[in-house]
Design a protein around this motif. Structure first.
Motif, PDB file in Angstrom:
ATOM      1  N   SER A 160       1.173  -1.299   0.144  1.00 53.09           N
ATOM      2  CA  SER A 160       0.274   0.128   0.344  1.00 53.09           C
ATOM      3  C   SER A 160       0.681   1.453  -0.181  1.00 53.09           C
ATOM      4  O   SER A 160      -0.127   2.619   0.033  1.00 53.09           O
ATOM      5  CB  SER A 160      -1.166   0.386   1.407  1.00 53.09           C
ATOM      6  OG  SER A 160      -0.622   0.310   2.188  1.00 53.09           O
ATOM      7  N   GLY A 161       1.674   1.489   0.735  1.00 52.85           N
ATOM      8  CA  GLY A 161       2.932   2.153   0.178  1.00 52.85           C
ATOM      9  C   GLY A 161       4.014   2.612  -0.849  1.00 52.85           C
ATOM     10  O   GLY A 161       3.552   3.794  -1.309  1.00 52.85           O
ATOM     11  N   LEU A 162       3.698   1.347  -1.795  1.00 52.36           N
ATOM     12  CA  LEU A 162       3.476   1.515  -2.864  1.00 52.36           C
ATOM     13  C   LEU A 162       3.107   2.643  -4.021  1.00 52.36           C
ATOM     14  O   LEU A 162       3.210   2.978  -5.373  1.00 52.36           O
ATOM     15  CB  LEU A 162       4.838   0.578  -3.454  1.00 52.36           C
ATOM     16  CG  LEU A 162       5.732   0.089  -2.858  1.00 52.36           C
ATOM     17  CD1 LEU A 162       6.079  -1.509  -3.539  1.00 52.36           C
ATOM     18  CD2 LEU A 162       7.504   0.700  -3.597  1.00 52.36           C
ATOM     19  N   ILE A 163       1.723   2.081  -3.640  1.00 51.54           N
ATOM     20  CA  ILE A 163       1.346   2.491  -4.177  1.00 51.54           C
ATOM     21  C   ILE A 163       0.428   4.300  -4.499  1.00 51.54           C
ATOM     22  O   ILE A 163       0.386   4.975  -5.643  1.00 51.54           O
ATOM     23  CB  ILE A 163      -0.598   1.942  -3.893  1.00 51.54           C
ATOM     24  CG1 ILE A 163      -0.947   0.383  -4.208  1.00 51.54           C
ATOM     25  CG2 ILE A 163      -2.088   2.579  -4.735  1.00 51.54           C
ATOM     26  CD1 ILE A 163      -0.630   0.430  -5.912  1.00 51.54           C
ATOM     27  N   LYS A 164       1.154   5.187  -3.079  1.00 50.19           N
ATOM     28  CA  LYS A 164       0.685   6.117  -3.173  1.00 50.19           C
ATOM     29  C   LYS A 164       2.017   6.946  -3.744  1.00 50.19           C
ATOM     30  O   LYS A 164       1.859   8.358  -4.175  1.00 50.19           O
ATOM     31  CB  LYS A 164       0.478   6.582  -2.029  1.00 50.19           C
ATOM     32  CG  LYS A 164       2.400   6.035  -1.789  1.00 50.19           C
ATOM     33  CD  LYS A 164       1.797   6.873   0.253  1.00 50.19           C
ATOM     34  CE  LYS A 164       3.151   6.940   0.822  1.00 50.19           C
ATOM     35  NZ  LYS A 164       3.441   7.064   1.959  1.00 50.19           N
ATOM     36  N   TYR A 165       2.811   6.624  -4.944  1.00 48.08           N
ATOM     37  CA  TYR A 165       4.081   6.691  -5.328  1.00 48.08           C
ATOM     38  C   TYR A 165       4.237   6.670  -6.959  1.00 48.08           C
ATOM     39  O   TYR A 165       4.792   7.335  -7.930  1.00 48.08           O
ATOM     40  CB  TYR A 165       5.782   6.133  -5.381  1.00 48.08           C
ATOM     41  CG  TYR A 165       5.544   6.458  -3.450  1.00 48.08           C
ATOM     42  CD1 TYR A 165       6.623   7.532  -3.397  1.00 48.08           C
ATOM     43  CD2 TYR A 165       5.744   5.372  -2.348  1.00 48.08           C
ATOM     44  CE1 TYR A 165       6.546   8.150  -2.615  1.00 48.08           C
ATOM     45  CE2 TYR A 165       6.178   5.904  -1.332  1.00 48.08           C
ATOM     46  CZ  TYR A 165       6.512   6.971  -1.144  1.00 48.08           C
ATOM     47  OH  TYR A 165       6.751   7.555   0.131  1.00 48.08           O
ATOM     48  N   ILE A 166       2.969   5.473  -7.600  1.00 43.11           N
ATOM     49  CA  ILE A 166       2.759   5.051  -8.517  1.00 43.11           C
ATOM     50  C   ILE A 166       2.631   6.282  -9.486  1.00 43.11           C
ATOM     51  O   ILE A 166       3.161   6.927 -10.639  1.00 43.11           O
ATOM     52  CB  ILE A 166       1.436   4.223  -9.114  1.00 43.11           C
ATOM     53  CG1 ILE A 166       2.609   3.038  -8.158  1.00 43.11           C
ATOM     54  CG2 ILE A 166       1.480   4.029 -10.742  1.00 43.11           C
ATOM     55  CD1 ILE A 166       1.272   1.855  -8.385  1.00 43.11           C
ATOM     56  N   GLN A 167       1.740   7.051  -9.203  1.00 42.19           N
ATOM     57  CA  GLN A 167       1.358   8.900  -9.761  1.00 42.19           C
ATOM     58  C   GLN A 167       2.171   9.949  -9.460  1.00 42.19           C
ATOM     59  O   GLN A 167       2.707  10.181 -10.955  1.00 42.19           O
ATOM     60  CB  GLN A 167      -0.273   9.527  -9.089  1.00 42.19           C
ATOM     61  CG  GLN A 167      -0.186  10.563 -10.233  1.00 42.19           C
ATOM     62  CD  GLN A 167      -1.881  11.326  -9.700  1.00 42.19           C
ATOM     63  OE1 GLN A 167      -2.567  10.640  -8.784  1.00 42.19           O
ATOM     64  NE2 GLN A 167      -1.817  12.659  -9.961  1.00 42.19           N
ATOM     65  N   LYS A 168       3.241  10.095  -8.769  1.00 42.79           N
ATOM     66  CA  LYS A 168       4.349  10.448  -9.358  1.00 42.79           C
ATOM     67  C   LYS A 168       5.090  10.045 -10.057  1.00 42.79           C
ATOM     68  O   LYS A 168       6.100  10.921 -10.776  1.00 42.79           O
ATOM     69  CB  LYS A 168       4.426  10.787  -7.539  1.00 42.79           C
ATOM     70  CG  LYS A 168       5.913  11.852  -7.550  1.00 42.79           C
ATOM     71  CD  LYS A 168       6.254  13.424  -7.458  1.00 42.79           C
ATOM     72  CE  LYS A 168       6.538  14.034  -7.237  1.00 42.79           C
ATOM     73  NZ  LYS A 168       5.941  15.366  -7.707  1.00 42.79           N
ATOM     74  N   TRP A 169       5.332   8.656  -9.436  1.00 45.89           N
ATOM     75  CA  TRP A 169       6.995   7.948 -10.754  1.00 45.89           C
ATOM     76  C   TRP A 169       6.343   8.303 -12.151  1.00 45.89           C
ATOM     77  O   TRP A 169       7.310   9.149 -13.076  1.00 45.89           O
ATOM     78  CB  TRP A 169       6.974   7.061 -10.486  1.00 45.89           C
ATOM     79  CG  TRP A 169       7.434   6.917  -8.981  1.00 45.89           C
ATOM     80  CD1 TRP A 169       8.040   7.369  -8.114  1.00 45.89           C
ATOM     81  CD2 TRP A 169       7.519   5.319  -8.394  1.00 45.89           C
ATOM     82  NE1 TRP A 169       8.516   6.525  -7.707  1.00 45.89           N
ATOM     83  CE2 TRP A 169       7.775   5.263  -7.146  1.00 45.89           C
ATOM     84  CE3 TRP A 169       6.053   3.866  -8.279  1.00 45.89           C
ATOM     85  CZ2 TRP A 169       8.131   4.185  -6.339  1.00 45.89           C
ATOM     86  CZ3 TRP A 169       6.931   3.051  -7.623  1.00 45.89           C
ATOM     87  CH2 TRP A 169       7.601   2.931  -6.766  1.00 45.89           C
TER      88      TRP A 169
END
Length: 55
Positions: free
Chosen positions: A16-25
């Protein structure tokens, strides 16, 4: 988390912590975003859904 000293996984990663970074990446220019060892099918499904809205 992977412990390099013991060369073992100590616990299941918190995807779940990685999911929030997908859009930023993606905003920063990443075009190949995926998983690695211990990535679950659910994580890949969420990743796919997020990126479908960006393409």
């Amino acid at each position: 988390m992977y412990d390099a000293k013991t060369q073992k996984w100590s616990e299941k990663p918190d995807e779940s912590g990685l999911i929030k970074y997908i859009q930023k990446w993606h905003e920063l220019g990443a075009r190949l975003i995926g998983g690695c060892c211990q990535t679950s099918p659910e994580f890949i499904r969420q990743l796919s859904e997020i990126l479908k809205t960006k393409i």
